[in-house]
Write a protein that holds these residues in place. Sequence first.
Motif, PDB file in Angstrom:
ATOM      1  N   VAL A 129       0.809  -1.288   0.036  1.00  0.00           N
ATOM      2  CA  VAL A 129      -0.073  -0.191   0.100  1.00  0.00           C
ATOM      3  C   VAL A 129       0.897   1.199   0.105  1.00  0.00           C
ATOM      4  O   VAL A 129       0.739   2.009  -0.719  1.00  0.00           O
ATOM      5  N   THR A 130       2.123   1.192   0.780  1.00  0.00           N
ATOM      6  CA  THR A 130       2.788   2.467   0.926  1.00  0.00           C
ATOM      7  C   THR A 130       3.374   2.546  -0.474  1.00  0.00           C
ATOM      8  O   THR A 130       3.536   3.756  -1.053  1.00  0.00           O
ATOM      9  N   PHE A 131       3.897   1.571  -1.226  1.00  0.00           N
ATOM     10  CA  PHE A 131       4.618   1.742  -2.568  1.00  0.00           C
ATOM     11  C   PHE A 131       3.616   2.222  -3.498  1.00  0.00           C
ATOM     12  O   PHE A 131       3.874   3.125  -4.510  1.00  0.00           O
ATOM     13  N   VAL A 132       2.312   1.710  -3.622  1.00  0.00           N
ATOM     14  CA  VAL A 132       1.338   2.404  -4.496  1.00  0.00           C
ATOM     15  C   VAL A 132       0.915   3.782  -4.299  1.00  0.00           C
ATOM     16  O   VAL A 132       1.082   4.674  -5.208  1.00  0.00           O
ATOM     17  N   GLU A 133       0.832   4.077  -2.895  1.00  0.00           N
ATOM     18  CA  GLU A 133       0.488   5.511  -2.365  1.00  0.00           C
ATOM     19  C   GLU A 133       1.676   6.484  -2.841  1.00  0.00           C
ATOM     20  O   GLU A 133       1.496   7.609  -3.085  1.00  0.00           O
ATOM     21  N   GLN A 134       2.867   6.004  -2.680  1.00  0.00           N
ATOM     22  CA  GLN A 134       4.131   6.949  -2.902  1.00  0.00           C
ATOM     23  C   GLN A 134       4.325   7.035  -4.330  1.00  0.00           C
ATOM     24  O   GLN A 134       5.401   7.752  -4.941  1.00  0.00           O
ATOM     25  N   GLY A 135       3.492   6.296  -5.339  1.00  0.00           N
ATOM     26  CA  GLY A 135       3.779   6.327  -6.725  1.00  0.00           C
ATOM     27  C   GLY A 135       5.022   5.481  -7.525  1.00  0.00           C
ATOM     28  O   GLY A 135       5.559   6.032  -8.284  1.00  0.00           O
ATOM     29  N   HIS A 136       5.357   4.521  -6.731  1.00  0.00           N
ATOM     30  CA  HIS A 136       6.550   3.436  -7.289  1.00  0.00           C
ATOM     31  C   HIS A 136       5.998   2.767  -8.179  1.00  0.00           C
ATOM     32  O   HIS A 136       6.669   1.783  -8.985  1.00  0.00           O
ATOM     33  N   VAL A 137       4.618   2.200  -8.580  1.00  0.00           N
ATOM     34  CA  VAL A 137       4.160   1.258  -9.215  1.00  0.00           C
ATOM     35  C   VAL A 137       3.280   1.864 -10.377  1.00  0.00           C
ATOM     36  O   VAL A 137       2.438   2.889 -10.611  1.00  0.00           O
ATOM     37  N   ARG A 138       3.538   1.353 -11.364  1.00  0.00           N
ATOM     38  CA  ARG A 138       2.579   1.564 -12.734  1.00  0.00           C
ATOM     39  C   ARG A 138       2.025   0.328 -13.078  1.00  0.00           C
ATOM     40  O   ARG A 138       2.667  -0.701 -12.963  1.00  0.00           O
ATOM     41  N   VAL A 139       0.878   0.637 -13.998  1.00  0.00           N
ATOM     42  CA  VAL A 139       0.006  -0.361 -14.715  1.00  0.00           C
ATOM     43  C   VAL A 139       0.022  -0.146 -15.991  1.00  0.00           C
ATOM     44  O   VAL A 139      -0.791   0.639 -16.416  1.00  0.00           O
ATOM     45  N   GLY A 140       0.803  -0.653 -16.873  1.00  0.00           N
ATOM     46  CA  GLY A 140       0.926  -0.484 -18.263  1.00  0.00           C
ATOM     47  C   GLY A 140       1.743   0.896 -18.315  1.00  0.00           C
ATOM     48  O   GLY A 140       2.640   1.071 -17.354  1.00  0.00           O
ATOM     49  N   PRO A 141       1.260   1.878 -18.988  1.00  0.00           N
ATOM     50  CA  PRO A 141       2.134   3.123 -19.009  1.00  0.00           C
ATOM     51  C   PRO A 141       1.814   4.062 -17.918  1.00  0.00           C
ATOM     52  O   PRO A 141       2.355   5.051 -17.590  1.00  0.00           O
ATOM     53  N   GLU A 142       0.569   3.874 -17.242  1.00  0.00           N
ATOM     54  CA  GLU A 142      -0.028   4.854 -16.135  1.00  0.00           C
ATOM     55  C   GLU A 142       0.583   4.421 -14.704  1.00  0.00           C
ATOM     56  O   GLU A 142       0.589   3.418 -14.149  1.00  0.00           O
ATOM     57  N   VAL A 143       0.908   5.568 -14.136  1.00  0.00           N
ATOM     58  CA  VAL A 143       1.313   5.506 -12.774  1.00  0.00           C
ATOM     59  C   VAL A 143       0.377   5.338 -11.862  1.00  0.00           C
ATOM     60  O   VAL A 143      -0.672   6.473 -12.040  1.00  0.00           O
ATOM     61  N   VAL A 144       0.100   4.492 -11.136  1.00  0.00           N
ATOM     62  CA  VAL A 144      -1.069   4.553 -10.106  1.00  0.00           C
ATOM     63  C   VAL A 144      -0.659   4.975  -8.756  1.00  0.00           C
ATOM     64  O   VAL A 144       0.397   4.336  -7.984  1.00  0.00           O
TER      65      VAL A 144
END
Length: 185
Positions: A129-144
């Motif tokens: 959850v921390t990784f996603v909220e901090q913007g470290h993960v993308r799904v396809g070309p979009e940062v989630v």
Amino acid sequence: MVRKLKYHEQKLLRRLELVSWEAAAGNLAEVKALRRYRLGRREDYVQYKALARTVRALARRLRDLGPASAAFRARCAAALLEKLYGLGLVSCRRSLAVCERLSAAAFCRRRLPCLLVKLRMAQNLRHAVTFVEQGHVRVGPEVVTDPALLVPRAVEDFVTWVDASRLRQKVLDYNQERDDFDLAA
């Protein structure tokens, strides 16, 4: 038992209805699910429960159709199963029995942080959850940055780290796969 409340205590608790309090209204299973899947908002889980209830009702209505509409039932059941399989909510497309057992936990398991743990990109849900909220993960070309994103099966392979992420650099360094061109950038 319980002592009678004093005047000032009654005055403080006058606006608070303990019987219909929102957290007390939810059952213990709901609170456990909120903790287990690290849901930030209770409304998300309520929405997942409503969606699961709707799918179960639809599956029951399709099952109860008469023999005169067998072709229509087969067509609708196949479409429903295909949709749920594509979303990753059911594991097989064989019968409507799997639709009748659909729960809100199936929706929770398709959230992005749960998939990060499943793909071994994070050790536990709290880190995911921390990784996603901090913007470290993308799904396809979009940062989630929203951990409530439901990831379908078709997009599951495109969950990666953001190119500029420090986590990605650490993983590449650990695996000794970091490119010299990336060092200059």
